[in-house]
Design a protein around this motif. Structure first.
Motif, short mmCIF file in Angstrom:
data_model
loop_
_atom_site.label_atom_id
_atom_site.label_comp_id
_atom_site.label_asym_id
_atom_site.label_seq_id
_atom_site.Cartn_x
_atom_site.Cartn_y
_atom_site.Cartn_z
N UNK B 36 3.72 30.34 66.57
CA UNK B 36 5.12 30.39 66.95
C UNK B 36 5.41 31.79 67.51
N UNK B 37 6.31 31.82 68.49
CA UNK B 37 6.67 33.08 69.12
C UNK B 37 8.17 33.30 68.99
N UNK B 38 8.52 34.41 68.41
CA UNK B 38 9.92 34.77 68.20
C UNK B 38 10.14 36.21 68.66
N UNK B 39 11.30 36.50 69.22
CA UNK B 39 11.59 37.88 69.65
C UNK B 39 11.39 38.88 68.52
N UNK B 40 10.67 39.95 68.81
CA UNK B 40 10.44 40.98 67.81
C UNK B 40 9.31 40.69 66.85
N UNK B 41 8.71 39.49 66.95
CA UNK B 41 7.63 39.14 66.03
C UNK B 41 6.32 38.84 66.75
N UNK B 42 6.36 38.74 68.03
CA UNK B 42 5.14 38.43 68.75
C UNK B 42 4.68 37.01 68.45
N UNK B 82 14.35 23.22 59.81
CA UNK B 82 15.42 24.16 59.45
C UNK B 82 15.72 25.04 60.67
N UNK B 83 16.87 25.68 60.66
CA UNK B 83 17.27 26.51 61.79
C UNK B 83 16.31 27.68 61.99
N UNK B 84 15.66 28.12 60.90
CA UNK B 84 14.71 29.23 61.01
C UNK B 84 13.43 28.83 61.74
N UNK B 85 13.27 27.54 61.98
CA UNK B 85 12.11 27.06 62.72
C UNK B 85 12.41 26.90 64.21
N UNK B 86 13.61 27.27 64.62
CA UNK B 86 13.90 27.36 66.04
C UNK B 86 12.99 28.43 66.63
N UNK B 87 12.20 28.04 67.62
CA UNK B 87 11.20 28.96 68.13
C UNK B 87 10.53 28.34 69.36
N UNK B 88 9.62 29.10 69.94
CA UNK B 88 8.73 28.56 70.96
C UNK B 88 7.36 28.42 70.31
N UNK B 89 6.80 27.22 70.40
CA UNK B 89 5.53 26.93 69.75
C UNK B 89 4.43 26.82 70.79
N UNK B 90 3.35 27.56 70.56
CA UNK B 90 2.20 27.53 71.47
C UNK B 90 0.97 26.99 70.75
N UNK B 91 0.27 26.15 71.46
CA UNK B 91 -1.03 25.70 71.03
C UNK B 91 -2.08 26.54 71.77
#
Lengths: 113, 113
Positions: B36-42, B82-91
């Motif tokens: 998963x990719x999230x701003x500030x977390x890579x 959950x809302x915390x799982x809003x993200x961009x998911x990469x395989x």
């Protein structure tokens, strides 16, 4: 926990200038250090990679410098172009679970004309 | 994107609903990964697979499960979004040896309302 620390978070460079992104790692078992480039809306793609048996690797305008004793490596983009504007991630793997990559948090590069 | 497709590419869902994301590869690579990719977390590793029916947890596996019944398919399930799982998911896929390139898919953008 294995970590790769990347800086800066964002970088603005004039066209033709040199872009420099730095990474530091903690795990001395790491033996593979790739850099990935990601354009908006796309998945990351391998840009260039290095192993610790060499201190520098160059591919076109992109160079990785590696300092094993300091546990640091950096990406240099020479003659930066607007088309280089992207997010860059450093990563590392090696040791236990050697195929897993640990990523830095990314650097957003903007090259302005 | 190296013979990797992800579906769906975009999804909006509600809190509490199950969600399954699919990754399909045509490269016959042994290893497959979900990030998963999230701003500030890579990029953070959720789960990975080292063969059919062989999977293991990554850094941020809580709330996620995976399955791999065929070499070419790797499914990621959010049991109860959950809302915390809003993200961009990469395989991603790789041969699995240290130093092997990981090839990334185009990503799935998930919004949990």
């Amino acid at each position: 926990q294995q970590q790769v620390k990347q800086s800066p978070q964002s970088l603005i460079v004039q066209k033709g200038g040199i872009s420099i992104i730095n990474c530091a790692y903690e795990n001395t078992a790491f033996d593979y250090f790739p850099w990935y480039q990601q354009f908006p809306g796309k998945g990351p793609a391998l840009l260039i990679a290095i192993r610790p048996d060499v201190s520098e690797k160059k591919e076109g305008r992109f160079t990785i410098s590696f300092n094993k004793s300091a546990k640091q490596f950096s990406l240099h983009i020479m003659d930066s172009q607007p088309g280089d504007s992207a997010t860059y991630f450093c990563a590392a793997s090696g040791g236990a679970g050697s195929y897993q990559l640990t990523f830095g948090k990314g650097t957003k590069l903007s090259v302005i004309p | 994107d190296a013979g990797i497709t992800q579906s769906p590419r975009h999804k909006v869902t509600e809190t509490g609903t199950p969600v399954t994301l699919r990754c399909h590869q045509t490269e016959n690579h042994r290893y497959m990964y979900w990030y998963r990719q999230d701003p500030g977390h890579g990029l953070r590793l959720i789960h990975y697979s080292y063969g059919v029916k062989d999977t293991d947890k990554g850094e941020v596996s809580d709330g996620y499960s995976v399955s791999r019944s065929k070499t070419e398919d790797f499914l990621l399930t959010l049991e109860s979004a959950t809302s915390s799982q809003t993200s961009v998911y990469f395989c991603a896929i790789s041969e699995g040896r240290s130093g092997e390139t990981q090839y990334f898919g185009p990503g799935t953008r998930l919004l949990v309302l």
